[in-house]
Scaffold this active site. Structure first.
Site, PDB file in Angstrom:
ATOM      1  N   TYR A  69      -4.289 -18.443 -63.424  1.00 25.75           N
ATOM      2  CA  TYR A  69      -5.237 -18.654 -64.530  1.00 25.75           C
ATOM      3  C   TYR A  69      -5.214 -17.493 -65.526  1.00 25.75           C
ATOM      4  CZ  TYR A  69      -6.636 -22.851 -62.179  1.00 25.75           C
ATOM      5  OH  TYR A  69      -6.601 -24.100 -61.617  1.00 25.75           O
ATOM      6  N   ARG A  72      -2.582 -18.538 -67.895  1.00 24.32           N
ATOM      7  CA  ARG A  72      -3.072 -19.614 -68.778  1.00 24.32           C
ATOM      8  C   ARG A  72      -3.984 -19.011 -69.865  1.00 24.32           C
ATOM      9  NH1 ARG A  72      -0.305 -21.176 -65.513  1.00 24.32           N
ATOM     10  NH2 ARG A  72       1.022 -21.206 -67.314  1.00 24.32           N
ATOM     11  N   ASN A 103      -9.599 -30.731 -70.725  1.00 23.38           N
ATOM     12  CA  ASN A 103      -8.882 -29.476 -70.969  1.00 23.38           C
ATOM     13  C   ASN A 103      -9.794 -28.276 -70.752  1.00 23.38           C
ATOM     14  OD1 ASN A 103      -6.814 -31.122 -71.638  1.00 23.38           O
ATOM     15  ND2 ASN A 103      -7.039 -30.899 -73.850  1.00 23.38           N
ATOM     16  N   VAL A 104      -9.197 -27.227 -70.211  1.00 25.64           N
ATOM     17  CA  VAL A 104      -9.972 -26.015 -69.952  1.00 25.64           C
ATOM     18  C   VAL A 104      -9.795 -25.001 -71.089  1.00 25.64           C
ATOM     19  CG1 VAL A 104      -9.973 -26.382 -67.461  1.00 25.64           C
ATOM     20  CG2 VAL A 104      -8.129 -25.027 -68.480  1.00 25.64           C
ATOM     21  N   ASP A 105      -8.985 -25.370 -72.088  1.00 26.84           N
ATOM     22  CA  ASP A 105      -8.855 -24.475 -73.247  1.00 26.84           C
ATOM     23  C   ASP A 105     -10.084 -24.652 -74.155  1.00 26.84           C
ATOM     24  OD1 ASP A 105      -8.433 -26.544 -75.311  1.00 26.84           O
ATOM     25  OD2 ASP A 105      -6.465 -26.868 -74.408  1.00 26.84           O
ATOM     26  N   HIS A 120     -13.571 -30.360 -66.606  1.00 27.13           N
ATOM     27  CA  HIS A 120     -12.836 -29.618 -65.574  1.00 27.13           C
ATOM     28  C   HIS A 120     -12.985 -28.106 -65.699  1.00 27.13           C
ATOM     29  CE1 HIS A 120     -10.060 -33.330 -64.833  1.00 27.13           C
ATOM     30  NE2 HIS A 120     -11.253 -33.455 -64.295  1.00 27.13           N
ATOM     31  N   GLY A 188      -4.059 -38.290 -75.195  1.00 24.97           N
ATOM     32  CA  GLY A 188      -3.231 -37.349 -74.440  1.00 24.97           C
ATOM     33  C   GLY A 188      -3.620 -37.135 -73.001  1.00 24.97           C
ATOM     34  N   THR A 189      -3.931 -38.213 -72.294  1.00 27.20           N
ATOM     35  CA  THR A 189      -4.167 -38.068 -70.852  1.00 27.20           C
ATOM     36  C   THR A 189      -3.425 -39.162 -70.105  1.00 27.20           C
ATOM     37  OG1 THR A 189      -5.797 -38.177 -69.062  1.00 27.20           O
ATOM     38  CG2 THR A 189      -6.425 -39.248 -71.127  1.00 27.20           C
ATOM     39  N   SER A 190      -2.851 -38.791 -68.969  1.00 26.56           N
ATOM     40  CA  SER A 190      -2.102 -39.775 -68.186  1.00 26.56           C
ATOM     41  C   SER A 190      -3.032 -40.664 -67.356  1.00 26.56           C
ATOM     42  CB  SER A 190      -1.103 -39.061 -67.268  1.00 26.56           C
ATOM     43  OG  SER A 190      -1.805 -38.223 -66.367  1.00 26.56           O
TER      44      SER A 190
HETATM   45  P1  OAD Z   1      -1.198 -35.019 -67.915  1.00 28.85           P
HETATM   46  O1  OAD Z   1      -0.168 -33.957 -67.965  1.00 28.85           O
HETATM   47  O2  OAD Z   1      -1.328 -35.785 -66.648  1.00 28.85           O
HETATM   48  O3  OAD Z   1      -0.948 -36.072 -69.076  1.00 28.85           O
HETATM   49  C1  OAD Z   1      -0.639 -35.650 -70.383  1.00 28.85           C
HETATM   50  C2  OAD Z   1      -0.599 -36.832 -71.314  1.00 28.85           C
HETATM   51  O4  OAD Z   1      -0.385 -36.324 -72.612  1.00 28.85           O
HETATM   52  C3  OAD Z   1       0.511 -37.844 -71.025  1.00 28.85           C
HETATM   53  O5  OAD Z   1      -0.002 -39.167 -71.090  1.00 28.85           O
HETATM   54  C4  OAD Z   1       1.506 -37.596 -72.162  1.00 28.85           C
HETATM   55  O6  OAD Z   1       2.206 -38.770 -72.554  1.00 28.85           O
HETATM   56  C5  OAD Z   1       0.565 -37.154 -73.277  1.00 28.85           C
HETATM   57  N1  OAD Z   1       1.188 -36.350 -74.348  1.00 28.85           N
HETATM   58  C6  OAD Z   1       2.281 -35.563 -74.301  1.00 28.85           C
HETATM   59  N2  OAD Z   1       2.508 -35.014 -75.512  1.00 28.85           N
HETATM   60  C7  OAD Z   1       1.514 -35.442 -76.331  1.00 28.85           C
HETATM   61  C8  OAD Z   1       1.184 -35.218 -77.711  1.00 28.85           C
HETATM   62  N3  OAD Z   1       1.919 -34.423 -78.487  1.00 28.85           N
HETATM   63  N4  OAD Z   1       0.098 -35.840 -78.216  1.00 28.85           N
HETATM   64  C9  OAD Z   1      -0.657 -36.661 -77.451  1.00 28.85           C
HETATM   65  N5  OAD Z   1      -0.384 -36.909 -76.149  1.00 28.85           N
HETATM   66  C10 OAD Z   1       0.679 -36.316 -75.605  1.00 28.85           C
HETATM   67  O7  OAD Z   1      -2.575 -34.332 -68.314  1.00 28.85           O
HETATM   68  P2  OAD Z   1      -4.077 -34.830 -68.062  1.00 28.85           P
HETATM   69  O8  OAD Z   1      -4.148 -36.311 -68.048  1.00 28.85           O
HETATM   70  O9  OAD Z   1      -4.927 -34.096 -69.012  1.00 28.85           O
HETATM   71  O10 OAD Z   1      -6.981 -30.969 -63.876  1.00 28.85           O
HETATM   72  O11 OAD Z   1      -4.342 -34.281 -66.601  1.00 28.85           O
HETATM   73  C11 OAD Z   1      -5.608 -34.499 -66.029  1.00 28.85           C
HETATM   74  C12 OAD Z   1      -5.966 -33.346 -65.128  1.00 28.85           C
HETATM   75  O12 OAD Z   1      -4.912 -33.112 -64.195  1.00 28.85           O
HETATM   76  C13 OAD Z   1      -6.102 -32.020 -65.831  1.00 28.85           C
HETATM   77  O13 OAD Z   1      -7.392 -31.813 -66.393  1.00 28.85           O
HETATM   78  C14 OAD Z   1      -5.846 -31.025 -64.748  1.00 28.85           C
HETATM   79  C15 OAD Z   1      -4.652 -31.697 -64.118  1.00 28.85           C
HETATM   80  O14 OAD Z   1      -4.384 -31.397 -62.825  1.00 28.85           O
HETATM   81  C16 OAD Z   1      -7.191 -29.886 -63.112  1.00 28.85           C
HETATM   82  O15 OAD Z   1      -6.458 -28.920 -63.106  1.00 28.85           O
HETATM   83  C17 OAD Z   1      -8.428 -29.986 -62.285  1.00 28.85           C
END
Ligand code: OAD
Length: 245
Positions: A69, A72, A103-105, A120, A188-190
Site C-alpha cells: 500500500y 500504491r 477505488n481507494v484513490d 473499499h 470501469g468495473t469488472s
Molecule cells: P477490475 O480490474 O476487476 O476491472 C477493471 C474494469 O475496468 C474492467 O471491466 C476493464 O474492462 C475496465 N477498464 C479498463 N480500462 C478502462 C478505461 N480506460 N476506462 C474505463 N474502463 C476501463 O477492477 P474493479 O472492478 O474495480 O478491491 O475491482 C473491484 C475490486 O477488486 C477492487 O475495488 C479491489 C479489487 O480486488 C479490493 O482490493 C478490496
C-alpha cells in the site's frame, strides 16, 4: 446554475435535481496511470490477493502488506485525475451526483466531485488495529507507513482498506443511494467483487442503467445501455446524451 433565492442549494440538489449515482471501479482511474486489478498485466497478475489484501496476509507478513500500500500511495501522489473524473465533477452543475467508488484513490475528490462514498476504503487514510478502529489521515509529505507506526493509544496502524473477507461498512449507505437514483452509471468495473457488484440490483424498476467500459463486462442486468469506450471519452459522450434530454 441559477435557482430561486429562497431555496438553499442543498434543498435544490436533494429535491429538484435528478439524482445520478455513478458506480466506479479501477477502470475509472486507468487513464490516470493507475493499473486495474484484473485486466492483463493488472495488479492481481503481479501480487497474490491472499498475500496483500486479506486479514490473513496482514497477520502473516504485515511488512509486505504495508509496502504494497505504500507503493500504491506513492503512485497516487504522482498521478492526476483524468478527463473522466473531471467530466463527472462537471455534471454537478445540472444533476445531483453521488459517486460510489470501489477505488481507494482520491481522484474523484481531487477532480472536484463533492459527494464520494468509498466502499473499499481510502489509500490516504490509516486506522488503528486496536478496538475502536480510529481513522487517521496520511500526510502526503510522509506517505509511507511502517511496522512500528502506532496510533496515540499505542496500536499498530494498518491501511484503511476493506480487505477480502472483511465487512463493507458503507454498503448499506451505497445501496440506499442506488435505490433512490433516477439513473445509475457504472464505469470501469469488472463486476466480480461482492457485495459491491450487487449494488446494481438495488435500482428501482425502470431506472436507466448505463455502462461505460471499453471491454465486455458480464454479470449485468438486462437492458443496460452501453458506451463501449474508456472513461474519458465515455463520460464526455454520456454528458452529451444527458444534455440533449
Ligand atoms: P477490475 O480490474 O476487476 O476491472 C477493471 C474494469 O475496468 C474492467 O471491466 C476493464 O474492462 C475496465 N477498464 C479498463 N480500462 C478502462 C478505461 N480506460 N476506462 C474505463 N474502463 C476501463 O477492477 P474493479 O472492478 O474495480 O478491491 O475491482 C473491484 C475490486 O477488486 C477492487 O475495488 C479491489 C479489487 O480486488 C479490493 O482490493 C478490496
Amino acid at each position: 446554475m441559477i435557482f430561486p433565492v429562497h431555496l438553499s442549494y442543498e434543498f435544490y440538489r436533494r429535491n429538484i435535481m435528478k439524482k445520478i449515482v455513478v458506480f466506479t471501479g479501477a477502470g475509472m482511474s486507468a487513464e490516470s496511470g493507475i493499473s486495474t486489478f484484473r485486466d492483463s498485466g493488472g495488479l492481481w497478475d503481479q501480487y497474490r490477493i491472499e498475500d496483500v489484501a486479506t486479514p490473513e496476509g496482514w497477520r502473516k507478513n504485515p511488512e509486505l502488506v504495508l509496502e504494497f500500500y505504500n507503493q500504491r500511495r506513492r503512485q497516487l501522489l504522482e498521478v492526476t485525475p483524468n478527463e473522466g473524473h473531471a467530466g463527472l465533477a462537471e455534471l454537478e452543475a445540472n444533476f445531483d451526483v453521488e459517486i460510489v467508488t470501489q477505488n481507494v484513490d482520491n481522484l474523484h475528490e481531487r477532480a472536484g466531485s463533492s459527494h464520494v462514498l468509498h466502499l473499499h476504503g481510502e489509500l490516504m487514510k490509516v486506522r488503528s488495529t486496536g478496538s475502536g478502529a480510529e481513522v487517521f489521515d496520511v500526510e502526503s509529505s510522509h506517505p509511507d507507513v511502517k511496522l512500528g507506526d502506532k496510533c496515540p493509544k499505542g496500536y499498530q496502524l494498518r491501511p484503511h482498506i476493506v480487505w477480502f473477507g472483511e465487512a463493507v461498512p458503507e454498503f448499506e449507505h451505497a445501496a440506499n443511494l442506488v435505490s433512490n437514483a433516477d439513473m445509475l452509471v457504472i464505469i470501469g468495473t469488472s463486476m466480480q467483487v461482492y457485495p459491491a457488484a450487487g449494488l446494481v440490483n438495488y435500482v428501482k424498476h425502470g431506472t436507466p442503467v448505463w455502462l461505460i467500459d471499453p471491454n465486455v463486462v458480464s454479470n449485468l442486468p438486462a437492458g443496460v445501455r452501453l458506451i463501449a469506450k474508456g472513461a474519458s471519452e465515455g463520460v464526455a459522450e454520456l454528458k452529451t446524451l444527458l444534455m440533449k434530454r
